[in-house]
Structures are given as C-alpha cells and as structure tokens.
Design a protein around this motif. Structure first.
Motif, PDB file in Angstrom:
ATOM      1  N   THR A 215       0.848  -1.189   0.000  1.00  0.00           N
ATOM      2  CA  THR A 215       0.000   0.000   0.000  1.00  0.00           C
ATOM      3  C   THR A 215       0.878   1.232   0.000  1.00  0.00           C
ATOM      4  OG1 THR A 215      -1.677   1.253   1.228  1.00  0.00           O
ATOM      5  CG2 THR A 215      -0.176  -0.085   2.516  1.00  0.00           C
ATOM      6  N   VAL A 216       0.467   2.264  -0.720  1.00  0.00           N
ATOM      7  CA  VAL A 216       1.292   3.447  -0.932  1.00  0.00           C
ATOM      8  C   VAL A 216       1.501   4.254   0.337  1.00  0.00           C
ATOM      9  CG1 VAL A 216      -0.607   4.997  -1.548  1.00  0.00           C
ATOM     10  CG2 VAL A 216       1.671   5.359  -2.552  1.00  0.00           C
ATOM     11  N   THR A 217       0.668   4.064   1.348  1.00  0.00           N
ATOM     12  CA  THR A 217       0.779   4.875   2.560  1.00  0.00           C
ATOM     13  C   THR A 217       1.817   4.353   3.542  1.00  0.00           C
ATOM     14  OG1 THR A 217      -1.026   3.609   3.575  1.00  0.00           O
ATOM     15  CG2 THR A 217      -1.623   5.635   2.393  1.00  0.00           C
ATOM     16  N   GLU A 218       2.369   3.157   3.305  1.00  0.00           N
ATOM     17  CA  GLU A 218       3.332   2.548   4.231  1.00  0.00           C
ATOM     18  C   GLU A 218       4.756   2.779   3.734  1.00  0.00           C
ATOM     19  OE1 GLU A 218       2.899   1.022   7.131  1.00  0.00           O
ATOM     20  OE2 GLU A 218       0.719   1.328   7.091  1.00  0.00           O
ATOM     21  N   ASP A 219       5.598   3.344   4.585  1.00  0.00           N
ATOM     22  CA  ASP A 219       6.972   3.636   4.201  1.00  0.00           C
ATOM     23  C   ASP A 219       7.726   2.371   3.797  1.00  0.00           C
ATOM     24  OD1 ASP A 219       9.319   5.313   3.923  1.00  0.00           O
ATOM     25  OD2 ASP A 219      10.015   4.511   5.829  1.00  0.00           O
ATOM     26  N   LEU A 220       7.613   1.300   4.584  1.00  0.00           N
ATOM     27  CA  LEU A 220       8.275   0.052   4.256  1.00  0.00           C
ATOM     28  C   LEU A 220       7.825  -0.465   2.893  1.00  0.00           C
ATOM     29  CD1 LEU A 220      10.053  -2.412   5.047  1.00  0.00           C
ATOM     30  CD2 LEU A 220       7.980  -3.410   6.060  1.00  0.00           C
ATOM     31  N   HIS A 221       6.541  -0.365   2.606  1.00  0.00           N
ATOM     32  CA  HIS A 221       5.998  -0.863   1.348  1.00  0.00           C
ATOM     33  C   HIS A 221       6.542  -0.070   0.167  1.00  0.00           C
ATOM     34  CE1 HIS A 221       2.242  -2.929   3.285  1.00  0.00           C
ATOM     35  NE2 HIS A 221       3.360  -3.128   3.981  1.00  0.00           N
ATOM     36  N   ARG A 222       6.696   1.238   0.340  1.00  0.00           N
ATOM     37  CA  ARG A 222       7.237   2.056  -0.758  1.00  0.00           C
ATOM     38  C   ARG A 222       8.687   1.671  -1.055  1.00  0.00           C
ATOM     39  NH1 ARG A 222       4.384   6.261   2.082  1.00  0.00           N
ATOM     40  NH2 ARG A 222       6.358   6.994   2.974  1.00  0.00           N
ATOM     41  N   LYS A 223       9.458   1.358  -0.015  1.00  0.00           N
ATOM     42  CA  LYS A 223      10.849   0.935  -0.227  1.00  0.00           C
ATOM     43  C   LYS A 223      10.900  -0.387  -0.990  1.00  0.00           C
ATOM     44  CE  LYS A 223      12.526   3.216   3.976  1.00  0.00           C
ATOM     45  NZ  LYS A 223      12.981   3.018   5.378  1.00  0.00           N
ATOM     46  N   ILE A 224      10.026  -1.312  -0.625  1.00  0.00           N
ATOM     47  CA  ILE A 224       9.963  -2.582  -1.344  1.00  0.00           C
ATOM     48  C   ILE A 224       9.558  -2.344  -2.793  1.00  0.00           C
ATOM     49  CG2 ILE A 224       8.803  -4.824  -1.465  1.00  0.00           C
ATOM     50  CD1 ILE A 224       8.419  -4.615   1.596  1.00  0.00           C
ATOM     51  N   TYR A 225       8.609  -1.449  -2.999  1.00  0.00           N
ATOM     52  CA  TYR A 225       8.144  -1.139  -4.355  1.00  0.00           C
ATOM     53  C   TYR A 225       9.285  -0.613  -5.220  1.00  0.00           C
ATOM     54  CZ  TYR A 225       5.811   1.286  -8.183  1.00  0.00           C
ATOM     55  OH  TYR A 225       5.443   1.710  -9.434  1.00  0.00           O
ATOM     56  N   VAL A 226      10.046   0.335  -4.688  1.00  0.00           N
ATOM     57  CA  VAL A 226      11.155   0.896  -5.464  1.00  0.00           C
ATOM     58  C   VAL A 226      12.173  -0.186  -5.797  1.00  0.00           C
ATOM     59  CG1 VAL A 226      13.114   2.503  -5.382  1.00  0.00           C
ATOM     60  CG2 VAL A 226      10.858   3.254  -4.605  1.00  0.00           C
ATOM     61  N   ALA A 227      12.510  -1.025  -4.819  1.00  0.00           N
ATOM     62  CA  ALA A 227      13.495  -2.079  -5.048  1.00  0.00           C
ATOM     63  C   ALA A 227      13.052  -3.045  -6.139  1.00  0.00           C
ATOM     64  CB  ALA A 227      13.765  -2.840  -3.751  1.00  0.00           C
ATOM     65  N   THR A 228      11.764  -3.359  -6.176  1.00  0.00           N
ATOM     66  CA  THR A 228      11.269  -4.385  -7.100  1.00  0.00           C
ATOM     67  C   THR A 228      10.824  -3.827  -8.447  1.00  0.00           C
ATOM     68  OG1 THR A 228       9.143  -4.222  -5.946  1.00  0.00           O
ATOM     69  CG2 THR A 228      10.592  -6.034  -5.330  1.00  0.00           C
ATOM     70  N   THR A 229      11.029  -2.527  -8.683  1.00  0.00           N
ATOM     71  CA  THR A 229      10.647  -1.946  -9.983  1.00  0.00           C
ATOM     72  C   THR A 229      11.848  -1.342 -10.709  1.00  0.00           C
ATOM     73  OG1 THR A 229       9.990   0.111  -8.852  1.00  0.00           O
ATOM     74  CG2 THR A 229       8.243  -1.476  -9.359  1.00  0.00           C
ATOM     75  N   ARG A 230      13.049  -1.850 -10.413  1.00  0.00           N
ATOM     76  CA  ARG A 230      14.256  -1.348 -11.085  1.00  0.00           C
ATOM     77  C   ARG A 230      14.613  -2.166 -12.327  1.00  0.00           C
ATOM     78  NH1 ARG A 230      13.816   3.182 -10.075  1.00  0.00           N
ATOM     79  NH2 ARG A 230      11.780   2.471  -9.344  1.00  0.00           N
TER      80      ARG A 230
END
Length: 528
Positions: free
Chosen positions: A482-497
């Motif tokens: 979910t976009v509101t969770e800081d941890l989730h955003r970090k995972i998102y960035v890592a997995t979209t490179r």
C-alpha cells in the motif's frame, strides 16, 4: 530556439502524454510519473520550454529546477544540456539542490537585517554576509558517542543556540565544539533549514521570502516532490503565491526519505490548496517483458506477489539495508558498509572500499564524499593519487586470514596518515571488521555485481535485479503493498528497477527455493 529544438532530437519520440506535460500552458501543474515513464526527460523538456519561451525573452528572472540530492540534480542537468544545449543553463538559469535555494533565502534575510547572526558586524563589517555552509559538522572535527546536541531559535531577530541532551547516545560532534564554529559564520545545511523554519513564523521574514522568490524566479521545476518536508512545501507554496510558474514532478510510490523529514502525505494537500491539476504519465518504457510489466501492475494494485528465486546472472543486488547486501556473499560488492556515522576509521575504510568499487565496478563508494569530509581531505583527487598505496593494502588483505586483516588495517592507517591529520585508533574489531567484510570479496572468484540499498538504487534501472528481503519485507510483499506505508514504498522501489526480471536473492546459506513467480490466492491475508 530552433537550434535548441533541433539539437534535442528526442521530441519526436515523446508520447502524447509526455508532450502535453512538457508543453502545457497551464501555469502550475503536477506531473505524476511512475517508474520508467520518462520523468527525467519530461522534466528536462519542461525546463527548456520555460527557458526558451519567446514571451519571456526579456524577463531577467531565472528558470530553476531543484531536486533533493546532488545525484538527481546532476542527472537532470546533463539531460537538459543534451536536449537543449549548454545555453539552457546560462546564468541565472540553473539546476541545483533545494538546499541551494534555502541558502540564498537565508543569506537574503541576513543581509536585509531580518535575521541577525551572532557577531555579524565583526564577521562581515561591510554587511556582505557569506556563511560557510557545510554538509555536516564532521568536516570540522570527528564524531564521538555523545548525548550533546543543540537547538537553534530566534529571539526577536537574533539567532540563539541552546545546548541540550538527547535521550540516547549517538555519534555526533558535541555541541560545545560547534558553538565557536557558529560564531565564525560556519553552519550546516540542516542549520540553514532550521533557521528558515523559525523565520517563516515571523510575518516580515515570510513576506521577504515570498518577495525574494518572485523577484528571482519566473519558473520552478521541483523533481521528486514527494521527498519534500514541511519546510520544502512551505517554500514551494511561497513561490506559487509569488506568481512563479511551478511544475511539480514525482510519484507517491517512490517517496523514501521519511528519515529526513519527508512528508509525502502533505503533497496532495498542497495540490488541493493551490488548485494544481495532475497530469499523469502512465506508459512505462522500462518493462521489456510481460512478467516485469505484470509485476509492476500487481505491486501498485496491492496484489500479493512472491518473487521467483530462479538462478540468474544479476546486474545488481538491492536491499533495504546495507547489512543484508554484505550477507548475500562474495558475488555482491556493496557500495557502502553501512550508513555513514562520521568516524575516522570508518572514513578510511570507505576510501579503501572506493578503491575497490572504482576498479571492479567503475562506481564510487556511496559515502566517499562524507569520508573525505570526515578526514578533512579537501582535494577530491586524493583517492586517485593514493591508488598504488591502496592497492598495496588490498594485496595485504588477499591471503584471507585474521592476521592479514590486522596488517592491512595498520597499512591503511599509515596510508591515510600521508593525506590527513586525523588520528585513527589502534586495531580493534570495531575498526577492522569493515576490512574483514571487504576481504571476503577479494577472495571470491569471479566479478561481483554492485550492491545498493533502495535509496541508492532509486532512479536507476538494470536488466536483471536481485532483491534481498527480510522476513517481514517478504511477508508485506506477499500480502500486497500500500502506498501509505513507508516500508511498502521501499519494497516497491526495489522491485521496480528491472527491465526484464526481478528475482529474490538470499544470504550465503539460502532457504529452500520456490520456483516461479505467482500471486497469493488471498492477497490481503496470505503469507509466502
């Protein structure tokens, strides 16, 4: 103008969305740009459109683009020069960090007498205030484990510094060492920001800041706006109020800098207060396989995902923590040992690491600049000059023994002593452990791939990316982000490179592998 456009060449390749975002006549806009949608290209084109607009040919004010890191501003600057030519950045037009804008605003307040620096009349008798602004206090002396901190405030117009004690010890330059430096006109970028926060609470200072922005700027492009903190938002809003044309660019899914005070949740409020419309960029040029495109879509939609673990020739390894990258094994060479804390021994080890990363990966160690600052090395060419001696340290490390680590550390101390007056401590596990970690890479057969944390990988892309996940991170990914969770955003960035494939990589002794990528059957409750 015609020559600049002809030089750009990329205009014919832009999508309709990109063209509209770059050339829209709407005064203030927000460009929402996901991974691979051409954010930097559109920002560069937007900058050029403002810079060479015929109706503003005789306007002396600047077109300025800002971001929050030197790396991001460097990349945008290069893109603008390639697309629009070097004339695009002729003074006063420029691309800088937002800290540069903050520095200009504080200097203006000081010169106008709206904020008074201690001993200002002695320091600058002609009234031409020029602060010596450092990235950190480490350039003026080493950090120690201490609770000593300080707080800046304004008493009337006068700047005041109060010594305090933090709840916990941390590696810092003690406040008692900072007081005399402040009286010499030395401060840090964090100090500049702290003073501006207090100044904005004073009506005459706030009015002057808004006036200054309107006098100096006619257009402002803000890259990665979701990394902005409350002060950044206040300055952006002051620019809008001053009549500056403002373009905001960013992606809420890639807001990573909460530890620096970023407030991604206040950006929508800024847009709403100022009636700023959103122009989305939805077509990604990064995904080169259906598998990677589907992964990206699932991540944004909150669908639970389990990454494949098939062996692959990686181009990069990414983790949320430096420690996890070192645990993967010798096939990964992290670009830092850990977040830089400012110690001299750590700085020396970072210079040695940089020697290895430059020779093996053609990349600088992440905290090389911090290391040079901590050791008070002004000449940035010193690491290159030390290459023969640093290679000698590496050769000493190669036998792979504890004795080799100790000998290499003593040799490194001697090498650094030729270029720095800082005193490094005697061998101890806390100081030699970094060299031991590096030693494992020297004894590993084959060429390693770079290891980056999510923060360093942001903005980059590679063909095949390996992501190292902790148990809680893997569970979050499997349950849906979910976009509101800081941890989730970090995972998102890592997995979209990745352009082609993202896989999970494990520590040197991995758990049993699962083959293939799949969605969880119940995205919001399942675990991998």
């Amino acid at each position: 103008m015609t020559g600049a456009l002809a030089h750009a060449g990329a205009i014919d390749t832009l999508t309709a969305q990109q063209r509209h975002a770059a050339a829209t006549s709407v005064k203030n806009i927000f460009i929402e740009a996901g991974p691979g949608t051409g954010k930097t290209t559109v920002s560069a084109q937007r900058f050029g459109v403002h810079r060479f607009a015929a109706e503003h040919r005789h306007d002396p004010r600047a077109v300025v683009a800002v971001s929050f890191t030197r790396a991001a501003t460097y990349n945008l600057r290069r893109r603008v020069q390639r697309l629009w030519g070097t004339e695009a950045l002729a003074w006063p037009h420029r691309i800088v960090t937002l800290d540069t804008i903050m520095s200009d605003l504080l200097h203006d307040l000081l010169r106008e007498g709206l904020v008074e620096w201690p001993d200002a009349k002695t320091l600058w008798p002609d009234g031409n205030v020029t602060l010596d602004i450092r990235d950190s206090w480490a350039s003026c002396g080493g950090t120690v484990s201490t609770r000593s901190i300080y707080e800046l405030s304004l008493r009337g117009r006068a700047l005041h510094m109060t010594g305090l004690f933090a709840e916990k010890h941390a590696y810092r330059v003690p406040a008692v060492n900072i007081v005399p430096l402040m009286k010499q006109g030395i401060c840090t970028h964090d100090d500049v920001r702290s003073i501006l926060e207090h100044a904005l609470a004073l009506p005459d200072c706030a009015a002057r800041i808004q006036m200054r922005l309107g006098q100096q700027l006619r257009a402002l492009v803000v890259d990665e706006v979701f990394d902005a903190n409350e002060l950044d938002i206040a300055i952006i809003e002051a620019a809008i109020a001053a009549g500056v044309t403002v373009t905001l660019v960013g992606d809420p899914w890639q807001a990573l800098y909460l530890f620096r005070g970023a407030k991604p949740d206040v950006v929508p409020e800024l847009l709403a207060r100022n009636s700023v419309p959103t122009l989305p960029l939805t077509q990604s040029f990064r995904w080169q396989t259906e598998e990677q495109a589907e992964l990206a879509n699932d991540l944004r939609s909150g669908t639970g995902v389990i990454l494949p673990t098939d062996p692959a020739d990686l181009d990069v390894a990414i983790a949320l923590w430096w420690k996890d990258l070192w645990a993967i094994g010798g096939g990964v060479l992290p670009l830092a040992y850990h977040s830089f804390k400012g110690g001299y021994e750590e700085a020396a080890a970072t210079i040695l690491l940089n020697h290895v990363t430059r020779n093996v990966l053609d990349l600088n160690a992440t905290y090389l600049g911090d290391a040079l600052t901590a050791l008070n090395i002004q000449d940035t060419d010193v690491p290159r000059q030390l290459e023969p001696d640093l290679q000698g340290v590496i050769e000493t490390l190669k036998p792979g023994t504890a004795a080799a680590v100790k000998s290499a550390y003593l040799e490194l101390v001697a090498v650094i002593g030729t270029v720095s007056a800082r005193t490094l401590r005697r061998p101890h596990a806390a100081h030699t452990g970094r060299l031991a970690a590096l030693q494992s890479r020297m004894t590993h057969p084959g060429r390693p791939v770079p290891g980056l944390t999510t923060h360093q990988a942001k903005g980059g892309e590679w063909d095949i990316v390996g992501v190292s996940l902790r148990d809680n991170e893997r569970k979050a990914l499997g349950a849906g982000l979910t976009v509101t969770e800081d941890l989730h955003r970090k995972i998102y960035v890592a997995t979209t490179r990745a352009r082609y494939r993202t896989i999970e990589v494990f520590p040197a002794t991995p758990p049993p592998k699962k083959r293939g990528a799949r969605k969880t059957t119940n995205p919001k409750s399942a675990t991998p």
